[in-house]
Enzyme design. Structure first.
Site, PDB file in Angstrom:
ATOM      1  N   ASP A  43       0.856  -1.173   0.044  1.00  0.00           N
ATOM      2  CA  ASP A  43       0.139   0.090  -0.046  1.00  0.00           C
ATOM      3  C   ASP A  43       0.746   1.161   0.147  1.00  0.00           C
ATOM      4  O   ASP A  43       2.121   1.104   0.498  1.00  0.00           O
ATOM      5  CB  ASP A  43      -1.080  -0.006   1.112  1.00  0.00           C
ATOM      6  CG  ASP A  43      -0.332   0.031   2.449  1.00  0.00           C
ATOM      7  OD1 ASP A  43       0.812  -0.522   2.626  1.00  0.00           O
ATOM      8  OD2 ASP A  43      -0.532   0.754   3.409  1.00  0.00           O
ATOM      9  N   GLU A  71       0.196  -0.736   5.809  1.00  0.00           N
ATOM     10  CA  GLU A  71       1.158  -0.231   6.681  1.00  0.00           C
ATOM     11  C   GLU A  71       0.804   1.386   6.919  1.00  0.00           C
ATOM     12  O   GLU A  71       1.146   1.889   7.971  1.00  0.00           O
ATOM     13  CB  GLU A  71       2.634  -0.467   5.995  1.00  0.00           C
ATOM     14  CG  GLU A  71       3.635  -0.386   6.983  1.00  0.00           C
ATOM     15  CD  GLU A  71       4.171   1.158   7.089  1.00  0.00           C
ATOM     16  OE1 GLU A  71       4.864   1.535   8.145  1.00  0.00           O
ATOM     17  OE2 GLU A  71       3.854   1.826   6.368  1.00  0.00           O
TER      18      GLU A  71
HETATM   19 ZN   LIG Z   1       6.834   2.044   4.207  1.00  0.00          ZN
END
Ligand SMILES: [Zn+2]
Length: 468
Positions: free
Chosen positions: A100, A165
């Site tokens: 992501d 994340e």
């Molecule tokens: Zn990162």
């Protein structure tokens, strides 16, 4: 700024080098393909793109020879897992990255469109080029070159690529608890950021933890007239200031009882690593418009910033703060206080100790309330850890200089999570310096670091194979 490499990377001695050279064009095409998927985890309208990025990774992993490839559900964006187990008697490395990315905006500050990657001046420009898709591609390229030439890997590898994340990894810990076998091994390599600057390799070995509290003190129901009541009752603002002042001694040490009990002290090797950092104190101060450093005596500025715990007021308020004067004794006063922590301080324990110290310092007649606003664990990989040494050797062999060992004042929560949850050594082997603009417009990856990174990963896996 024109691209000016400070260090060249060194190719591999084996047949993998020819393989990597022959596949360079294809590799850049795959890299671009991956970057074109706008997998912004924080924005619901990009949920399908996140899934598309996960599926893209799964297809790629299967193509280059990974096994047990799975797009695993988390309740949020999926985690892509895969592995290549070549010999159960060899070490198993868990490789972490995230597919992501941060949102592309503000778009007007980009020289190009964030999801239309291009190569310019020796850099791949585009959202995710550095953080963290480029680093995932480094690992995939290493796998492809090894399988393509040797037909196998020097060690067992498990890949774990998450899609949240940039959204605080909200489902990762629960997923790890539910899938222990998919993330078990002997060490974890996290490739997400890493270099010190430019092409100078570094290994981040420490990250500080945190505990954050708010303290509210009250002495009366309403603000009081300071002429009528001054000198007869507790002033909450005076009292809170004195309580806070009592938390440090004249040497900058924190006086909270028990605060330093669990601190792992800096070793001579740790202190040598700090001393080796090219840190210019005058520049540092000029950069922030400050005129002097401050803090715990007996430690250098970089030691205090990265390797020692701290206690700081983040905000303080109470009473009359408008224009002009108003003569009151405030009814209440407040402060937000955070502590940056080091291994092996327990944030919850420190939070309780801090609360006790504040209560003990409060005068009679003052009502004290303390609430905890958040905790995070510190992270440390000790110098001398064999996996860290393997990574350091691989970086030196590739980039020609030994890596700097960095302890960051901030945090990468997943590093502490892996260390705590899996009980494994964690090596932060990343290839992007701060000037790669991760999270900012014009994010880019230095292609020297990218190509060197692939060689360093291969060298690191070969070195890990020799760990007994
Ligand atoms: Zn990162």
């Amino acid at each position: 700024m024109p691209y000016a490499p400070t260090l060249a990377w060194k190719g591999l001695e084996g047949p993998e080098e020819a393989h990597l050279v022959a596949t360079a064009t294809q590799r850049m095409a795959k890299y671009s393909e991956f970057l074109r998927i706008p997998s912004v985890s924080a924005l619901p309208e990009h949920a399908a793109d996140c899934r598309a990025a996960a599926e893209w990774l799964a297809v790629e992993l299967r193509r280059i020879g990974a096994e047990r490839v799975e797009v695993s559900e988390t309740g949020g964006h999926p985690i892509v897992v895969a592995e290549k187990i070549v010999d159960p008697s060899l070490p198993t490395v868990v490789v972490y990255g995230h597919y992501d990315v941060q949102p592309g905006d503000p778009l007007d500050l980009w020289k190009t469109s964030p999801f239309e990657p291009i190569v310019r001046d020796g850099r791949m420009l585009g959202r995710g080029s550095a953080d963290d898709k480029g680093q995932i591609v480094i690992h995939l390229s290493a796998l492809e070159a090894l399988v393509g030439t040797r037909g196998t890997l020097p060690v067992n590898v498990k890949y774990l690529f998450e899609g949240e994340e940039e959204s605080s990894s909200i489902n990762l810990e629960a997923w790890m608890a539910a899938n222990p076998e998919r993330c078990s091994g002997d060490a974890v390599i996290i490739s997400d950021s890493g270099f010190f600057d430019g092409n100078r390799p570094a290994l981040t070995v420490g990250l500080r933890g945190i505990t954050y509290i708010q303290v509210d003190v009250r002495a009366s129901d309403v603000d009081l007239h300071s002429g009528s009541y001054g000198g007869s009752v507790v002033n909450p603002a005076n009292a809170l200031a004195a309580m806070i002042a009592s938390l440090h001694d004249a040497n900058g040490r924190i006086t909270v009882p028990g605060f330093y009990d669990d601190v792992v002290e800096l070793t001579p090797a740790d202190r040598a690593a700090f001393a080796a950092l090219p840190f210019d104190e005058a520049n540092y101060l000029a950069g922030i418009g400050a005129s002097a450093t401050a803090g715990e005596s007996g430690f250098s500025t970089v030691e205090r910033r990265g390797g020692r715990p701290t206690l700081d007021v983040n905000g303080i308020w109470g009473g009359f703060t408008g224009d002009g004067s108003k003569t009151i004794i405030p009814a209440h006063a407040h402060a937000k206080i955070s502590c940056r922590l080091v291994t092996a301080q327990d944030p919850e324990k420190i939070s309780r100790q801090l609360e006790a110290a504040l209560r003990a310092a409060a005068p009679a007649g003052l009502h004290v309330e303390v609430q905890n606003l958040g905790n995070g664990d510190a992270f440390l990989t000790p110098l001398g850890d064999p996996y860290l040494t393997a990574a350091a050797g691989a970086l030196e062999a590739t980039f020609g200089v030994p890596p700097l060992y960095i302890r960051e004042g901030g945090s990468i929560p997943i590093a502490a999570l892996f260390q705590k949850r899996l009980g494994l050594p964690v090596v932060l082997l990343g290839f992007t310096p701060p000037d790669d603009n991760a999270h900012a417009p014009n994010e880019s990856m230095d292609l020297g670091n990218f190509e060197g990174g692939i060689r360093a990963v291969i060298r690191a896996l070969d070195a890990i194979a020799t760990i007994g």
